[in-house]
Design a protein around this motif. Structure first.
Motif, mmCIF file in Angstrom:
data_model
loop_
_atom_site.group_PDB
_atom_site.id
_atom_site.type_symbol
_atom_site.label_atom_id
_atom_site.label_comp_id
_atom_site.label_asym_id
_atom_site.label_seq_id
_atom_site.Cartn_x
_atom_site.Cartn_y
_atom_site.Cartn_z
ATOM 1 N N ARG A 1 0.818 -1.206 0.000
ATOM 2 C CA ARG A 1 0.000 0.000 0.000
ATOM 3 C C ARG A 1 0.860 1.267 0.000
ATOM 4 O O ARG A 1 1.471 1.600 0.996
ATOM 5 N N VAL A 2 0.877 1.934 -1.143
ATOM 6 C CA VAL A 2 1.584 3.208 -1.265
ATOM 7 C C VAL A 2 0.544 4.331 -1.335
ATOM 8 O O VAL A 2 0.471 5.175 -0.450
ATOM 9 N N ALA A 3 -0.293 4.288 -2.362
ATOM 10 C CA ALA A 3 -1.328 5.317 -2.480
ATOM 11 C C ALA A 3 -2.336 5.206 -1.331
ATOM 12 O O ALA A 3 -2.880 6.191 -0.873
ATOM 13 N N LEU A 4 -2.550 3.990 -0.873
ATOM 14 C CA LEU A 4 -3.542 3.778 0.191
ATOM 15 C C LEU A 4 -2.903 3.722 1.577
ATOM 16 O O LEU A 4 -3.550 3.297 2.533
ATOM 17 N N ARG A 5 -1.626 4.130 1.677
ATOM 18 C CA ARG A 5 -0.884 3.886 2.921
ATOM 19 C C ARG A 5 -1.576 4.391 4.189
ATOM 20 O O ARG A 5 -1.458 3.782 5.250
ATOM 21 N N ASN A 6 -2.292 5.483 4.065
ATOM 22 C CA ASN A 6 -2.911 6.046 5.271
ATOM 23 C C ASN A 6 -4.402 5.735 5.396
ATOM 24 O O ASN A 6 -5.021 6.100 6.397
ATOM 25 N N CYS A 7 -4.967 5.100 4.376
ATOM 26 C CA CYS A 7 -6.394 4.813 4.423
ATOM 27 C C CYS A 7 -6.658 3.725 5.448
ATOM 28 O O CYS A 7 -6.098 2.635 5.371
ATOM 29 N N TYR B 1 -2.277 13.331 10.086
ATOM 30 C CA TYR B 1 -1.568 13.245 8.805
ATOM 31 C C TYR B 1 -0.114 13.689 8.994
ATOM 32 O O TYR B 1 0.814 13.058 8.480
ATOM 33 N N ILE B 2 0.080 14.739 9.758
ATOM 34 C CA ILE B 2 1.443 15.212 10.015
ATOM 35 C C ILE B 2 2.236 14.151 10.799
ATOM 36 O O ILE B 2 3.428 13.950 10.568
ATOM 37 N N ALA B 3 1.543 13.429 11.681
ATOM 38 C CA ALA B 3 2.216 12.398 12.478
ATOM 39 C C ALA B 3 2.812 11.294 11.601
ATOM 40 O O ALA B 3 3.792 10.664 11.962
ATOM 41 N N VAL B 4 2.189 11.042 10.453
ATOM 42 C CA VAL B 4 2.749 10.025 9.559
ATOM 43 C C VAL B 4 3.565 10.694 8.445
ATOM 44 O O VAL B 4 3.527 10.294 7.288
ATOM 45 N N ASP B 5 4.305 11.712 8.829
ATOM 46 C CA ASP B 5 5.211 12.448 7.946
ATOM 47 C C ASP B 5 4.513 13.320 6.914
ATOM 48 O O ASP B 5 5.105 13.692 5.903
ATOM 49 N N ASN C 1 -4.653 12.692 -11.934
ATOM 50 C CA ASN C 1 -5.652 11.895 -11.245
ATOM 51 C C ASN C 1 -5.340 11.836 -9.741
ATOM 52 O O ASN C 1 -4.195 12.023 -9.324
ATOM 53 N N VAL C 2 -6.322 11.559 -8.931
ATOM 54 C CA VAL C 2 -6.175 11.487 -7.474
ATOM 55 C C VAL C 2 -5.084 10.489 -7.060
ATOM 56 O O VAL C 2 -4.198 10.799 -6.266
ATOM 57 N N GLU C 3 -5.181 9.291 -7.611
ATOM 58 C CA GLU C 3 -4.224 8.256 -7.219
ATOM 59 C C GLU C 3 -2.805 8.623 -7.669
ATOM 60 O O GLU C 3 -1.828 8.322 -6.971
ATOM 61 N N THR C 4 -2.686 9.291 -8.815
ATOM 62 C CA THR C 4 -1.379 9.745 -9.269
ATOM 63 C C THR C 4 -0.771 10.658 -8.198
ATOM 64 O O THR C 4 0.373 10.472 -7.775
ATOM 65 N N TYR C 5 -1.565 11.618 -7.752
ATOM 66 C CA TYR C 5 -1.080 12.540 -6.717
ATOM 67 C C TYR C 5 -0.738 11.805 -5.419
ATOM 68 O O TYR C 5 0.226 12.141 -4.742
ATOM 69 N N ALA C 6 -1.528 10.793 -5.102
ATOM 70 C CA ALA C 6 -1.315 10.111 -3.824
ATOM 71 C C ALA C 6 0.067 9.444 -3.750
ATOM 72 O O ALA C 6 0.549 9.119 -2.668
ATOM 73 N N ASN C 7 0.712 9.242 -4.900
ATOM 74 C CA ASN C 7 2.051 8.646 -4.913
ATOM 75 C C ASN C 7 3.173 9.667 -4.729
ATOM 76 O O ASN C 7 4.302 9.305 -4.389
ATOM 77 N N ILE C 8 2.867 10.937 -5.018
ATOM 78 C CA ILE C 8 3.928 11.942 -5.142
ATOM 79 C C ILE C 8 4.743 12.149 -3.861
ATOM 80 O O ILE C 8 5.973 12.123 -3.883
ATOM 81 N N THR C 9 4.054 12.321 -2.726
ATOM 82 C CA THR C 9 4.817 12.637 -1.515
ATOM 83 C C THR C 9 5.772 11.502 -1.164
ATOM 84 O O THR C 9 6.878 11.744 -0.693
ATOM 85 N N GLN C 10 5.359 10.264 -1.419
ATOM 86 C CA GLN C 10 6.232 9.130 -1.118
ATOM 87 C C GLN C 10 7.444 9.092 -2.032
ATOM 88 O O GLN C 10 8.532 8.699 -1.624
ATOM 89 N N GLU D 1 8.662 23.816 13.183
ATOM 90 C CA GLU D 1 7.292 23.901 13.677
ATOM 91 C C GLU D 1 6.507 22.644 13.282
ATOM 92 O O GLU D 1 5.758 22.069 14.079
ATOM 93 N N LEU D 2 6.704 22.204 12.042
ATOM 94 C CA LEU D 2 6.045 20.990 11.559
ATOM 95 C C LEU D 2 6.501 19.781 12.376
ATOM 96 O O LEU D 2 5.712 18.944 12.801
ATOM 97 N N GLN D 3 7.799 19.754 12.597
ATOM 98 C CA GLN D 3 8.397 18.653 13.364
ATOM 99 C C GLN D 3 7.795 18.566 14.776
ATOM 100 O O GLN D 3 7.534 17.484 15.288
ATOM 101 N N ALA D 4 7.550 19.727 15.360
ATOM 102 C CA ALA D 4 6.997 19.746 16.721
ATOM 103 C C ALA D 4 5.598 19.146 16.744
ATOM 104 O O ALA D 4 5.264 18.354 17.630
ATOM 105 N N ILE D 5 4.791 19.493 15.755
ATOM 106 C CA ILE D 5 3.435 18.931 15.684
ATOM 107 C C ILE D 5 3.539 17.423 15.451
ATOM 108 O O ILE D 5 2.826 16.624 16.055
ATOM 109 N N ARG D 6 4.461 17.059 14.600
ATOM 110 C CA ARG D 6 4.636 15.647 14.268
ATOM 111 C C ARG D 6 4.980 14.845 15.526
ATOM 112 O O ARG D 6 4.365 13.818 15.814
ATOM 113 N N ASP D 7 5.933 15.330 16.273
ATOM 114 C CA ASP D 7 6.366 14.608 17.467
ATOM 115 C C ASP D 7 5.227 14.482 18.473
ATOM 116 O O ASP D 7 5.065 13.457 19.121
ATOM 117 N N ARG D 8 4.451 15.542 18.579
ATOM 118 C CA ARG D 8 3.351 15.536 19.536
ATOM 119 C C ARG D 8 2.288 14.502 19.135
ATOM 120 O O ARG D 8 1.775 13.771 19.971
#
Ligand code: FMN
Ligand code: SF4
Ligand code: FES
Lengths: 596, 122
Positions: A116-122, A133-137, A321-330, B6-13
């Protein structure tokens, strides 16, 4: 700090089977027991195994509960969340080994072969919470490109990854970006195609519902790469959950300053607007989509000029397309080489398929390009149920074709599918078994294109209708062998003369069924017989004398009184009166009624 | 968002919450007995203290779960620590304060707190 996380699927599939009620019941029960500070209930996007919905996973144990009902909730809370005893009867059977150990979901046949790449967070994060979302990079890739990379470098990474568009045609994404980057203009646009009109497809919807920020982040990256400050997402209004979560995500990203002005203090501005489509299939076509965003009737226009030169509001534009974009950050975070290490020579990465039709595990799967159809259907999908046999898989929706059983071992990628007359399309994968009539399938898709043709050009407007008429003639038992030749001729005419790809690809379902299942067409024409017993005009219901016990159940259920006979004596059906509704066959307890 | 920091701080939290949802088959498992007997003896505050402390220390390789009755009700609250490839350690008559110490001594530094184990108490 919560000690336990309960994830409940809030995808469209599970929502329609009552997951909302499960969530509210769960929160209520948890509060009653005073656990609301300890247990976190999260509504996620689709987990993939929609056939087993509504779905719930409890962490840290990772217990995967399927087909949960609101009535099960008190037991789950009391037993599992309060006392730590897993409710075995609700566990997904394939996670239970030797009765006592429970393996994690990743090791079940459905998930084991997936990547799961495009679906990694689903199904992992709460799509309505930007912090998760920020927590998973999340937004790290945007930060990285803005502070460490030049726009040219971004385009080069996407190029080197080998990513091709997931919206159907498979055009190289990096190349598309480089065209738009090269053209100078006072304004450029980044668009996202979230129209998803293919019948049977729902992967884009799932990404939008389960991980909307990944699309926003990728669009901002694209904006930086081509020099654009404005994006638009074109999403169909029939996807209300997706629309709602996109809006929430956009608002949250603006609030955090991840959309808007001077992002990461780098001077880069980018914002995104939502545009709702009314669900016309042709509006998924790129030029029609842009015309529709401009506020006009969504009709295609000739290309060239291509959107990279003159797109939205006549300005250089990219549409992905949506799925195309979903790969970009990875790709940005893990590198082009990582992405290119998955897949086949010319199709890199993974592809999401929406498995549907005659298959045990209907749902969403994401596999590396080059996985065989057999692996998808038999191993991940669990095979064709109820003792039936696999006949064909339809890919690419109305633009695609059928893959017959003889090609089950073909590695699926863009080029292999094209070479056998099918198409990747957006990734709808409909499995058909021996009870499917292939002429009827061709007719189904033609009915769809006739309805959806925008009517701008004559070959498509009239040609698709003529094609449908010929198919109707054949399925009603009035076809002649010349009709098969006429069908083919019309198909090629349409392919060559239609303005947009809707008309150009509309004949594909006809051509591919003619190619692999010509015998079925011939049976309809010469023997007036539908081998699969689907076409009503060509099938009749009969009662097998030796099996009928004369229970009278069929006669009592026939709405038109076509069945006669006395008690304990075999009955008969008057085929002239019979309207072929099948009610009798459904009710018969002795399998004494057949259709042929 | 003004900076990566700042992003990193939110991430860690936010991270400790999401980490809970990963299937980690090699993790050290902390099991807190939470059947009726355990709950009555005060296992819930122990469980919560464990979770808090593990999160505070950022121990990504530790999962804290509850389990049913361990069978030694007179010693509740009971906490078992299962490290792959090592003998199971059973702590008894736990309190939130003891839990914090077990996390720090045992899970962080690898020193079993012998005085809280079942051997020292039976
Ligand atoms: C009739 C028609 C319908 C289409 N529908 C969609 C759609 O629903 N979603 C989509 O992404 N692309 C659709 N496409 C393809 C788009 O025109 C375009 O190629 C694609 O969105 C480009 O994105 P990609 O390069 O990321 O694949 C459709 C094309 C045609 C001809
Ligand atoms: S091919 Fe069909 S859908 Fe496309 S422009 Fe012509 S009429 Fe419209
Ligand atoms: S919608 Fe719930 S698993 Fe797909």
């Amino acid at each position: 700090m919560y000690r336990s996380n309960v994830l409940v699927c809030g995808g469209t599939g599970c929502t329609s089977s009552n997951s909302e009620l499960i969530i509210s019941k769960l929160k209520e029960e948890i509060a009653v027991r005073g656990l609301d500070k300890e247990v976190n209930v999260i509504r996620t996007g689709c987990f993939g195994l929609c056939a087993l919905g509504p779905i719930m996973i409890v962490y840290p144990e990772g217990s995967f509960y399927s087909r949960v009902t609101p009535e099960d909730v008190p037991e789950i809370v009391e037993e599992h969340l309060l006392k730590g005893r897993i409710v075995k009867r609700l566990l997904y059977q394939e996670t239970i080994v030797d009765d006592n150990t429970i393996k994690s979901l990743n090791h079940t046949p459905f998930y084991e072969k997936q990547n799961r790449v495009a679906l990694r967070n689903c199904g992992v994060i709460n799509p309505e919470c930007i912090d998760e979302y920020i927590a998973v990079d999340g937004y790290t890739a945007l930060g990285k490109v803005l502070t460490e990379m030049t726009p040219e470098e971004v385009v080069d990474v996407v190029k080197a990854s080998g990513l091709r568009g997931r919206g159907g045609a498979g055009f190289p994404t990096g190349l598309k970006w480089s065209f738009a980057a090269k053209n100078q203009a006072d304004q450029k646009y980044v668009c996202c195609n979230a129209d998803e009109g293919d019948p049977g497809a729902f992967m884009d919807r799932s990404v939008l519902e389960g991980d909307p920020h990944s699309v926003l982040e990728a669009m901002a990256i694209a904006g930086y790469a081509i020099g654009s400050s404005q994006g638009y997402i074109y999403v169909r209004a029939e996807y209300p959950i997706a629309v709602k979560r996109l809006q929430i995500a956009i608002d949250q990203a603006r609030e955090y300053g991840l959309l808007g002005k001077n992002i990461f203090n780098t001077g880069f501005d980018f914002d995104i607007g939502l545009r709702l489509g009314a669900g016309a299939f042709v509006c998924g076509e790129e030029t029609a989509l842009m015309t529709s965003i401009e506020g006009k009737r969504g009709e295609p226009r000739p290309r060239p000029p291509f959107p990279a030169v003159k797109g939205l509001f006549q300005k250089p534009t990219i549409l992905n397309n949506v799925e195309t974009y979903a790969n970009i950050t990875q790709i940005i975070l893990k590198g082009a080489d990582w992405f290119a290490s998955m897949g086949t020579e010319k199709s890199k990465g993974t592809k999401v398929f929406a498995l549907g039709g005659k298959i045990k595990h209907t749902g969403l799967v994401e596999v590396p390009m080059g996985t065989t159809l057999r692996e998808i259907v038999e191993e991940i999908g669990g095979g064709v149920p109820d003792g039936h046999t696999f006949k064909a898989a339809q890919t690419g929706g109305p633009s695609g074709g059928c893959i017959p059983a003889s090609y089950l071992d073909i590695p699926i990628d863009y080029d292999n599918l094209l070479s056998i007359g099918a198409m990747m399309g957006s990734g709808g994968l409909i499995v058909m078994d021996d009870t499917t009539c292939m002429v009827d399938i061709a007719k189904f898709f033609l009915e769809f294109t006739v309805d959806e043709s925008c009517g701008k050009c004559t070959p498509c407007r009239i040609g698709t209708r003529r094609l449908l008429e010929v198919l109707e003639k054949i399925t009603s038992g009035n076809g002649a062998m010349e009709d098969l030749d006429r069908l083919e001729e019309l198909c090629y005419y349409l392919k060559e003369n239609s303005l947009c790809a809707l008309g150009q690809t509309a004949p594909n379902p006809v051509l591919s069924t003619l190619r692999y299942f010509r015998d079925e067409y011939v049976a309809h024409v010469t023997e007036h017989r539908c081998p699969a017993g689907v076409c009503k005009a060509l099938t009749n219901y009969f009662i097998l004398e030796d099996k009928c016990r004369g229970c009278t159940l069929c006669a009592r259920n026939c709405p038109v009184g076509a069945i006669t006979g006395s008690v304990k004596v075999p009955h008969v059906i008057d085929t002239k009166k019979c309207i072929k509704c099948g009610a009798c066959m459904e009710k018969c307890k002795f399998s004494a009624i057949i259709k042929k | 968002m003004k900076s990566l920091a700042e992003l990193q701080a939110i991430r860690d939290r936010a991270r400790s919450q999401v980490i809970l949802r990963e299937n980690n088959d090699n993790a050290i498992r902390v099991l807190v007995g939470m059947a009726t007997c355990g709950i009555a003896a005060g296992a819930r505050p122990v469980l919560n203290a464990m979770v808090e402390e593990v999160a505070k220390r950022g121990l990504a390789n530790v999962t804290v779960t509850q389990t049913g009755c361990i069978g030694i009700c007179q010693f509740e609250p009971v906490v078992e620590i299962v490290t792959p490839g090592q003998e199971k350690v059973t702590y008894v008559k736990m309190t939130p304060e003891k839990a914090v110490r077990v996390v720090n001594d045992h899970l962080v530094n690898g020193n079993v707190v012998t005085e809280y184990t079942i051997g020292a108490n039976s």
